[in-house]
Design an enzyme around this catalytic site. Sequence first.
Site, PDB file in Angstrom:
ATOM      1  N   ASP A 224      83.548 -25.254  45.320  1.00 47.43           N
ATOM      2  CA  ASP A 224      82.923 -24.926  46.493  1.00 47.43           C
ATOM      3  C   ASP A 224      83.196 -23.721  47.156  1.00 47.43           C
ATOM      4  OD1 ASP A 224      81.742 -25.038  49.283  1.00 47.43           O
ATOM      5  OD2 ASP A 224      82.391 -26.999  49.742  1.00 47.43           O
ATOM      6  N   HIS A 252      79.093 -26.992  47.093  1.00 43.46           N
ATOM      7  CA  HIS A 252      78.946 -27.405  48.375  1.00 43.46           C
ATOM      8  C   HIS A 252      77.844 -28.397  48.623  1.00 43.46           C
ATOM      9  CE1 HIS A 252      79.821 -26.892  52.459  1.00 43.46           C
ATOM     10  NE2 HIS A 252      78.722 -26.311  52.794  1.00 43.46           N
TER      11      HIS A 252
END
Length: 272
Positions: A224, A252
């Site tokens: 992420d 993400h």
Amino acid sequence: MNESERKFVTASGHQTAYFECGSGEPLLLLHGSGPGVSGWTNWGGVMAELGQHFHVYVPDIAGFGFTEFKEGTTYDIKFWVNHLVEFMDAVGIDKASLVGNSFGGAVGVGLGVFAPARLNKLVLLGTPAGTFVQTPGLAGAWLYEPTVANMRQLMELFPYNTALITDELLQSRFEASNRPGAQEALRKLLPKPNDEGETLVKGFPEPALQKITAQTLVLHGREDKVVPLECGIRLVQNIPNADLFVFGQCGHWVQTEQRTKFIRMVTLFVGE
């Protein structure tokens, strides 16, 4: 489902956009932040399948997506939680489980802190927590100016596999980001990147997280670049009844990048 099935209801004085499908126990899906974000762009690929198990509601948070943005309104976590509670009242939800992506997870945390009686179980995806150094994804979201090319450049920071960034997604997010007031609302949420040195971002502090009584599942992508994995670890270290699952080769967008696993885990966790 398709975008033409979007509904509207009034909550906190805002004409609030949402989708609804399925039957059974209520399940709220809350989108993240970022230019052009909406309930549809975050959850369009999973809401129908989750609707086979739950009564799914997907609102656009005030100031985002296709819900109203009102000049002069103070948009902060207490406002967003109150907006969510009033949305629940408007559609007849007394208590619901909630899946929150990123900023939507922060609103879910807020519901758990400020209105715990309205929350059943909580699932947090890529959710900010504590204080951390601003990532390229969050800095890029603040600096974004609405064009399709700029949207593509920003979106390439979100998933691990950039092949997931379709022309349809870019166009949908660009159109939402180009609505009057949309980028201004986003910039009220995120700190302006410093010209030099690091910029700090503040999520919910640890003492607030420790007040959450809801059973919680934390899901985070190892790669992420928007909300770092350290936030997922901080959540599970502080929420009393929380478990953490980390997805490898995932950025993400857990619900898109690891769709099958995500649906299975949410269905089992919320439904058990």
